[in-house]
Motif scaffolding. Structure first.
Motif, mmCIF file in Angstrom:
data_model
loop_
_atom_site.group_PDB
_atom_site.id
_atom_site.type_symbol
_atom_site.label_atom_id
_atom_site.label_comp_id
_atom_site.label_asym_id
_atom_site.label_seq_id
_atom_site.Cartn_x
_atom_site.Cartn_y
_atom_site.Cartn_z
ATOM 1 N N ASN A 34 0.919 -1.184 0.098
ATOM 2 C CA ASN A 34 -0.005 0.061 -0.171
ATOM 3 C C ASN A 34 0.800 1.442 0.078
ATOM 4 O OD1 ASN A 34 -2.174 -1.416 -0.024
ATOM 5 N ND2 ASN A 34 -2.590 -1.513 2.285
ATOM 6 N N GLY A 35 1.860 1.121 0.647
ATOM 7 C CA GLY A 35 2.578 2.401 0.979
ATOM 8 C C GLY A 35 3.672 2.842 -0.267
ATOM 9 N N LYS A 36 3.717 3.970 -0.729
ATOM 10 C CA LYS A 36 4.455 4.431 -1.891
ATOM 11 C C LYS A 36 6.038 4.491 -1.291
ATOM 12 C CE LYS A 36 4.803 8.296 -5.104
ATOM 13 N NZ LYS A 36 5.395 8.191 -6.033
ATOM 14 N N ASP A 37 6.892 4.077 -2.374
ATOM 15 C CA ASP A 37 8.402 4.369 -2.094
ATOM 16 C C ASP A 37 8.883 3.542 -0.718
ATOM 17 O OD1 ASP A 37 8.750 6.090 -3.924
ATOM 18 O OD2 ASP A 37 8.266 7.862 -2.899
ATOM 19 N N MET A 38 8.361 2.239 -0.466
ATOM 20 C CA MET A 38 8.828 1.132 0.486
ATOM 21 C C MET A 38 9.751 0.394 -0.134
ATOM 22 S SD MET A 38 5.106 0.310 2.471
ATOM 23 C CE MET A 38 5.715 -0.929 3.288
ATOM 24 N N TYR A 39 10.651 0.012 0.496
ATOM 25 C CA TYR A 39 11.647 -0.932 -0.150
ATOM 26 C C TYR A 39 12.458 -1.588 1.025
ATOM 27 C CZ TYR A 39 14.989 2.877 0.248
ATOM 28 O OH TYR A 39 15.700 3.856 0.642
ATOM 29 N N VAL A 40 12.883 -2.851 0.545
ATOM 30 C CA VAL A 40 13.627 -3.464 1.377
ATOM 31 C C VAL A 40 15.144 -3.608 0.937
ATOM 32 C CG1 VAL A 40 14.192 -5.963 2.080
ATOM 33 C CG2 VAL A 40 11.951 -5.019 2.045
ATOM 34 N N TYR A 41 16.219 -3.539 1.797
ATOM 35 C CA TYR A 41 17.459 -3.698 1.279
ATOM 36 C C TYR A 41 18.300 -4.573 2.085
ATOM 37 C CZ TYR A 41 17.946 0.253 4.734
ATOM 38 O OH TYR A 41 17.639 0.779 5.912
ATOM 39 N N TYR A 42 19.401 -4.764 1.834
ATOM 40 C CA TYR A 42 20.344 -5.699 2.612
ATOM 41 C C TYR A 42 21.543 -4.818 3.260
ATOM 42 C CZ TYR A 42 23.714 -9.412 3.927
ATOM 43 O OH TYR A 42 24.622 -9.918 4.686
ATOM 44 N N THR A 43 21.588 -4.988 4.513
ATOM 45 C CA THR A 43 22.666 -4.380 5.320
ATOM 46 C C THR A 43 23.835 -5.159 5.603
ATOM 47 O OG1 THR A 43 21.264 -2.651 6.045
ATOM 48 C CG2 THR A 43 23.433 -2.976 7.094
ATOM 49 N N CYS A 44 24.886 -5.021 4.993
ATOM 50 C CA CYS A 44 26.293 -6.024 5.267
ATOM 51 C C CYS A 44 26.449 -5.981 6.674
ATOM 52 C CB CYS A 44 27.286 -5.659 4.536
ATOM 53 S SG CYS A 44 27.175 -5.630 2.703
ATOM 54 N N GLY A 45 27.125 -7.283 7.027
ATOM 55 C CA GLY A 45 27.486 -7.264 8.451
ATOM 56 C C GLY A 45 28.827 -6.424 8.613
ATOM 57 N N ARG A 46 29.162 -5.941 9.592
ATOM 58 C CA ARG A 46 30.350 -5.430 10.057
ATOM 59 C C ARG A 46 30.928 -5.415 11.485
ATOM 60 N NH1 ARG A 46 27.434 0.369 9.378
ATOM 61 N NH2 ARG A 46 26.062 -0.005 11.020
ATOM 62 N N LYS A 47 32.018 -5.011 11.724
ATOM 63 C CA LYS A 47 32.360 -5.163 13.289
ATOM 64 C C LYS A 47 32.478 -3.450 13.346
ATOM 65 C CE LYS A 47 35.005 -9.563 12.888
ATOM 66 N NZ LYS A 47 36.205 -10.071 12.986
ATOM 67 N N ILE A 48 31.811 -3.170 14.518
ATOM 68 C CA ILE A 48 31.727 -1.674 15.042
ATOM 69 C C ILE A 48 32.649 -1.886 16.291
ATOM 70 C CG2 ILE A 48 30.440 0.011 16.173
ATOM 71 C CD1 ILE A 48 28.092 -1.340 14.617
#
Length: 99
Positions: free
Chosen positions: A23-37
């Motif tokens: 229903n929502g406009k401009d909704m999307y899914v994306y992958y966030t890479c793992g990392r060490k903070i």
């Protein structure tokens, strides 16, 4: 495309994905890479304190995960697909008009 195909595009090819029937406009899914903070960069003010192990090794390891940009313009960290999402064949690559 099917959810499994969209996941490959998202995780392996770095594409943002969306469902035509959301229903929502401009909704999307994306992958966030793992990392060490670095532990020194970890914001310890909230309720997520460093563990003894993280202090010892000197970093917080965040694993790769799916996130969503929602219709309200906010990020959902750690997005999970519903059964409807997983069985939909209405997935597509999200094309950002601003790119």
């Amino acid at each position: 495309m099917k959810f499994s195909e969209a996941l490959v595009e998202c995780i392996e090819n770095g594409k943002k994905i969306t469902r035509k029937d959301w229903n929502g406009k401009d909704m999307y899914v994306y992958y966030t890479c793992g990392r060490k903070i670095p532990a020194t960069s970890w914001d310890d003010r909230g309720n997520i304190k460093l563990t003894d192990h993280e202090r010892m090794v000197g970093y917080v390891e965040v694993l790769g995960h799916l996130d969503m940009y929602n219709a309200q313009g906010k990020r959902v960290i750690g997005w999970l697909a519903s059964q409807t999402d997983m069985t939909s064949d209405q997935w597509e690559i999200y094309l950002d008009e601003k790119q």
